[in-house]
Design a protein around this motif. Structure first.
Motif, PDB file in Angstrom:
ATOM      1  N   ASP A 141      33.257  37.553   7.682  1.00 15.49           N
ATOM      2  CA  ASP A 141      33.803  36.210   7.488  1.00 15.49           C
ATOM      3  C   ASP A 141      35.242  36.335   6.978  1.00 15.49           C
ATOM      4  O   ASP A 141      35.501  36.287   5.787  1.00 15.49           O
ATOM      5  N   PRO A 142      36.200  36.533   7.897  1.00 17.58           N
ATOM      6  CA  PRO A 142      37.579  36.823   7.491  1.00 17.58           C
ATOM      7  C   PRO A 142      38.276  35.632   6.855  1.00 17.58           C
ATOM      8  O   PRO A 142      37.828  34.483   6.956  1.00 17.58           O
ATOM      9  N   ALA A 143      39.380  35.921   6.223  1.00 15.94           N
ATOM     10  CA  ALA A 143      40.157  34.886   5.532  1.00 15.94           C
ATOM     11  C   ALA A 143      40.905  34.008   6.529  1.00 15.94           C
ATOM     12  O   ALA A 143      41.196  34.409   7.654  1.00 15.94           O
ATOM     13  N   ALA A 144      41.221  32.793   6.074  1.00 14.26           N
ATOM     14  CA  ALA A 144      42.078  31.867   6.823  1.00 14.26           C
ATOM     15  C   ALA A 144      43.112  31.321   5.846  1.00 14.26           C
ATOM     16  O   ALA A 144      42.951  30.230   5.297  1.00 14.26           O
ATOM     17  N   PRO A 145      44.166  32.105   5.595  1.00 15.22           N
ATOM     18  CA  PRO A 145      45.143  31.727   4.562  1.00 15.22           C
ATOM     19  C   PRO A 145      45.800  30.370   4.795  1.00 15.22           C
ATOM     20  O   PRO A 145      46.168  29.681   3.829  1.00 15.22           O
ATOM     21  N   SER A 146      45.963  29.961   6.044  1.00 15.33           N
ATOM     22  CA  SER A 146      46.672  28.707   6.325  1.00 15.33           C
ATOM     23  C   SER A 146      45.928  27.485   5.809  1.00 15.33           C
ATOM     24  O   SER A 146      46.518  26.423   5.614  1.00 15.33           O
ATOM     25  N   VAL A 147      44.614  27.627   5.569  1.00 16.76           N
ATOM     26  CA  VAL A 147      43.850  26.514   5.002  1.00 16.76           C
ATOM     27  C   VAL A 147      43.160  26.936   3.694  1.00 16.76           C
ATOM     28  O   VAL A 147      42.180  26.341   3.268  1.00 16.76           O
ATOM     29  N   ASN A 148      43.701  27.976   3.075  1.00 10.67           N
ATOM     30  CA  ASN A 148      43.248  28.438   1.763  1.00 10.67           C
ATOM     31  C   ASN A 148      41.768  28.832   1.739  1.00 10.67           C
ATOM     32  O   ASN A 148      41.060  28.559   0.768  1.00 10.67           O
ATOM     33  N   GLN A 149      41.316  29.484   2.808  1.00 13.32           N
ATOM     34  CA  GLN A 149      39.946  29.981   2.856  1.00 13.32           C
ATOM     35  C   GLN A 149      39.966  31.501   2.758  1.00 13.32           C
ATOM     36  O   GLN A 149      40.650  32.169   3.532  1.00 13.32           O
ATOM     37  N   GLY A 150      39.235  32.039   1.782  1.00 11.61           N
ATOM     38  CA  GLY A 150      39.224  33.477   1.580  1.00 11.61           C
ATOM     39  C   GLY A 150      38.205  34.196   2.435  1.00 11.61           C
ATOM     40  O   GLY A 150      37.393  33.585   3.129  1.00 11.61           O
ATOM     41  N   GLY A 160      17.083  40.400   7.990  1.00 14.70           N
ATOM     42  CA  GLY A 160      18.030  40.434   9.101  1.00 14.70           C
ATOM     43  C   GLY A 160      19.395  39.944   8.688  1.00 14.70           C
ATOM     44  O   GLY A 160      19.721  39.895   7.504  1.00 14.70           O
ATOM     45  N   LEU A 161      20.174  39.571   9.690  1.00 16.64           N
ATOM     46  CA  LEU A 161      21.519  39.077   9.412  1.00 16.64           C
ATOM     47  C   LEU A 161      21.863  37.926  10.356  1.00 16.64           C
ATOM     48  O   LEU A 161      21.288  37.779  11.428  1.00 16.64           O
ATOM     49  N   GLU A 162      22.810  37.122   9.897  1.00 14.15           N
ATOM     50  CA  GLU A 162      23.293  35.996  10.685  1.00 14.15           C
ATOM     51  C   GLU A 162      24.390  36.516  11.604  1.00 14.15           C
ATOM     52  O   GLU A 162      25.558  36.573  11.236  1.00 14.15           O
ATOM     53  N   LEU A 163      23.982  36.889  12.790  1.00 18.48           N
ATOM     54  CA  LEU A 163      24.900  37.559  13.716  1.00 18.48           C
ATOM     55  C   LEU A 163      26.043  36.649  14.149  1.00 18.48           C
ATOM     56  O   LEU A 163      27.187  37.096  14.274  1.00 18.48           O
ATOM     57  N   TRP A 164      25.730  35.397  14.417  1.00 16.02           N
ATOM     58  CA  TRP A 164      26.740  34.451  14.920  1.00 16.02           C
ATOM     59  C   TRP A 164      26.767  33.247  13.997  1.00 16.02           C
ATOM     60  O   TRP A 164      25.790  32.526  13.868  1.00 16.02           O
ATOM     61  N   ASN A 165      27.899  33.050  13.341  1.00 15.62           N
ATOM     62  CA  ASN A 165      28.079  31.944  12.402  1.00 15.62           C
ATOM     63  C   ASN A 165      29.221  31.072  12.893  1.00 15.62           C
ATOM     64  O   ASN A 165      30.346  31.541  13.076  1.00 15.62           O
ATOM     65  N   GLY A 166      28.939  29.798  13.114  1.00 15.36           N
ATOM     66  CA  GLY A 166      29.922  28.904  13.702  1.00 15.36           C
ATOM     67  C   GLY A 166      31.172  28.721  12.869  1.00 15.36           C
ATOM     68  O   GLY A 166      32.292  28.717  13.395  1.00 15.36           O
ATOM     69  N   PHE A 167      31.022  28.571  11.558  1.00 12.04           N
ATOM     70  CA  PHE A 167      32.198  28.329  10.725  1.00 12.04           C
ATOM     71  C   PHE A 167      33.019  29.602  10.546  1.00 12.04           C
ATOM     72  O   PHE A 167      34.253  29.556  10.494  1.00 12.04           O
ATOM     73  N   SER A 168      32.360  30.744  10.464  1.00 10.00           N
ATOM     74  CA  SER A 168      33.083  32.010  10.349  1.00 10.00           C
ATOM     75  C   SER A 168      33.930  32.270  11.591  1.00 10.00           C
ATOM     76  O   SER A 168      35.013  32.857  11.508  1.00 10.00           O
ATOM     77  N   GLU A 169      33.431  31.837  12.745  1.00  9.29           N
ATOM     78  CA  GLU A 169      34.201  32.018  13.975  1.00  9.29           C
ATOM     79  C   GLU A 169      35.414  31.097  14.015  1.00  9.29           C
ATOM     80  O   GLU A 169      36.437  31.416  14.625  1.00  9.29           O
ATOM     81  N   HIS A 191      28.935  21.951   7.460  1.00  9.09           N
ATOM     82  CA  HIS A 191      29.335  21.339   6.192  1.00  9.09           C
ATOM     83  C   HIS A 191      29.845  19.917   6.368  1.00  9.09           C
ATOM     84  O   HIS A 191      29.965  19.186   5.399  1.00  9.09           O
ATOM     85  N   SER A 192      30.197  19.517   7.582  1.00  8.53           N
ATOM     86  CA  SER A 192      30.698  18.172   7.858  1.00  8.53           C
ATOM     87  C   SER A 192      31.851  17.814   6.909  1.00  8.53           C
ATOM     88  O   SER A 192      31.806  16.833   6.184  1.00  8.53           O
ATOM     89  N   HIS A 193      32.907  18.634   6.945  1.00 14.83           N
ATOM     90  CA  HIS A 193      34.057  18.421   6.069  1.00 14.83           C
ATOM     91  C   HIS A 193      34.824  17.162   6.473  1.00 14.83           C
ATOM     92  O   HIS A 193      35.053  16.904   7.655  1.00 14.83           O
ATOM     93  N   HIS A 194      35.247  16.400   5.478  1.00 19.30           N
ATOM     94  CA  HIS A 194      36.093  15.232   5.734  1.00 19.30           C
ATOM     95  C   HIS A 194      37.544  15.622   5.475  1.00 19.30           C
ATOM     96  O   HIS A 194      37.926  15.938   4.351  1.00 19.30           O
ATOM     97  N   MET A 195      38.350  15.624   6.526  1.00 17.18           N
ATOM     98  CA  MET A 195      39.730  16.087   6.455  1.00 17.18           C
ATOM     99  C   MET A 195      40.689  14.903   6.350  1.00 17.18           C
ATOM    100  O   MET A 195      40.527  13.896   7.055  1.00 17.18           O
ATOM    101  N   ARG A 196      41.696  15.053   5.495  1.00 12.83           N
ATOM    102  CA  ARG A 196      42.763  14.063   5.390  1.00 12.83           C
ATOM    103  C   ARG A 196      44.097  14.795   5.400  1.00 12.83           C
ATOM    104  O   ARG A 196      44.320  15.712   4.614  1.00 12.83           O
ATOM    105  N   LEU A 197      44.971  14.409   6.286  1.00 15.11           N
ATOM    106  CA  LEU A 197      46.306  14.990   6.368  1.00 15.11           C
ATOM    107  C   LEU A 197      47.258  13.878   6.792  1.00 15.11           C
ATOM    108  O   LEU A 197      47.333  13.534   7.975  1.00 15.11           O
TER     109      LEU A 197
END
Length: 287
Positions: free
Chosen positions: A50-59, A73-82, A134-140
């Motif tokens: 689950d790599p970082a996304a610095p542009s949106v402050n996600q580590g 087992g493991l969660e091989l495919w994760n939608g948000f991580s992608e 997570h159904s994030h509510h974004m405001r920009l």
């Protein structure tokens, strides 16, 4: 579950069927896994890469301790991580917030490599897929957007399970049956947004038995793999992480082997101008 006191945050664990609160054991991953096992639960390593996304402050919140034991087992495919590696800038974040159907391409290559490495070591490791909704509510500024609404995410990356009877007997019995299917690896990951993956099967037919995903089968006398896909597309059969046969534009595939190994398959589909991962099976263990 994860150690909320840890900085930076790492190593999240998905726990099912434990029927008790286990967060107090999160300070030590092995202690936590032992507690899950004692409680009769299933433990899946969440978003292992689950790599970082610095542009949106996600580590980076990848899994870090691969020496632990006892996970299902493991969660091989994760939608948000992608999603996170796609966000090179705020403009990318806005674009994908409005066009989330263009994100998914397949599990992270490092997650696939790690899974194959664990399987090659002799461990049985069940792969599942998750939306991480997570159904994030974004405001920009003037922009308002719900990023990944639940109704979208639950139509995308899913785990499909094979159970011995239809659901509906009673909630407790149905839950136990589903958890047992996950424990045994009787399941596959399907990206259902381009085309429903329901109807996919992978079976291995030996001299004495027929195995489904998660099962073992004896290679004495040969084993015939039969793959049924819901539509014609590209299909790849892998042995010990390496492709042994590729079919194109097929919905029925057959392969005969006398070689022991860990066999799994991947199917790909073209969607929105790109080749994308569609189905990832759990392994059949040929002895």
């Amino acid at each position: 579950i994860h150690d909320q006191a840890r900085r930076p945050q790492k190593s999240h664990l998905l726990v099912f069927g434990a029927q008790r609160e286990l967060a107090t054991y999160a300070y030590d991953l092995q202690v936590l896994l032992d507690a899950v096992e004692k409680a009769g639960g299933l433990a899946f390593i969440a978003h292992p890469v689950d790599p970082a996304a610095p542009s949106v402050n996600q580590g980076d919140i990848s899994w870090v301790d691969w020496n632990v034991r006892g996970f299902t087992g493991l969660e091989l495919w994760n939608g948000f991580s992608e999603f996170k590696p796609r966000i090179k800038s705020m403009l990318h974040a806005i674009y994908y917030a409005y066009f989330p159907q263009r994100i998914a391409r397949g599990p992270h290559p490092e997650a696939l490599r790690r899974w194959d490495e664990l399987l090659a070591s002799g461990k049985k490791v069940v792969a599942v897929g998750g939306s991480d909704a997570h159904s994030h509510h974004m405001r920009l500024g003037p922009l308002r957007r719900t990023v990944f609404p639940y109704e979208f995410h639950f139509r995308a990356i899913n785990t499909h399970v094979f159970v011995p009877r239809p659901l509906g007997t009673d909630a407790a019995s149905d839950t136990s049956m589903i958890l047992d299917a996950l424990r045994q690896g009787h399941c596959f990951i399907g990206y259902d947004l381009p085309f429903p993956t329901r109807g996919f099967t992978l079976t291995a037919h030996g001299m004495q038995q027929t195995a489904q995903m998660g099962d073992e089968v004896d290679c004495k006398g040969g084993v015939t793999f039969k793959i049924r896909l819901p539509r014609r597309t590209e299909c790849v059969l892998l042995k010990d992480g390496k492709p042994v046969r590729t079919w194109r534009n097929r919905d029925l595939c057959t392969y005969i082997t006398t070689e022991p190994g860990v066999y799994r398959m991947e199917a790909y589909i073209h969607y929105l101008g790109r080749r994308r991962g569609w189905i990832y099976s759990n392994p059949v263990y040929v002895n």
